[in-house]
Write a protein that holds these residues in place. Structure first.
Motif, PDB file in Angstrom:
ATOM      1  N   TRP A   9     -14.713  50.372 -41.171  1.00 22.64           N
ATOM      2  CA  TRP A   9     -14.163  51.538 -40.226  1.00 22.64           C
ATOM      3  C   TRP A   9     -14.722  51.571 -38.936  1.00 22.64           C
ATOM      4  N   LYS A  12     -13.495  48.877 -36.574  1.00 16.23           N
ATOM      5  CA  LYS A  12     -12.222  49.193 -36.044  1.00 16.23           C
ATOM      6  C   LYS A  12     -12.142  50.380 -35.166  1.00 16.23           C
ATOM      7  N   LYS A  14     -12.222  53.438 -36.311  1.00 17.75           N
ATOM      8  CA  LYS A  14     -12.080  54.807 -37.137  1.00 17.75           C
ATOM      9  C   LYS A  14     -13.364  55.332 -37.535  1.00 17.75           C
ATOM     10  N   HIS A  17     -13.477  58.355 -40.239  1.00 13.27           N
ATOM     11  CA  HIS A  17     -13.462  57.621 -41.735  1.00 13.27           C
ATOM     12  C   HIS A  17     -15.083  56.817 -41.961  1.00 13.27           C
ATOM     13  N   ALA A  18     -15.532  56.364 -40.728  1.00 12.00           N
ATOM     14  CA  ALA A  18     -16.842  55.888 -41.059  1.00 12.00           C
ATOM     15  C   ALA A  18     -17.824  56.654 -41.262  1.00 12.00           C
TER      16      ALA A  18
END
Length: 67
Positions: A9, A12, A14, A17-18
């Motif tokens: 995440w 990417k 995100k 989320h991470a």
């Protein structure tokens, strides 16, 4: 497995989320090697936030790591 997902995440972009994934790893076993990796990753995210001028987000993560 959660640590690996959090890393993906992060890669990417995100980030929220991470952060949640890294938090879950730390909460599951705060003394584990994985938790140490998660803390290091959160520190890196905080540094990136700071570089981008997102002081409140950086402060939040630094504060969380200090607890």
């Amino acid at each position: 497995a959660i640590l690996e997902m959090a890393k993906e995440w992060d890669k990417k972009g995100k980030i929220q989320h991470a952060i949640e994934g890294y938090d879950a790893v730390i909460e599951a076993d705060p003394e584990s090697k994985e938790a140490d990796q998660a803390k290091d990753a959160l520190l890196e995210i905080a540094k990136r936030y700071e570089q981008k001028g997102k002081k409140n987000s950086a402060y939040y993560l630094y504060h969380k790591l200090a607890d």
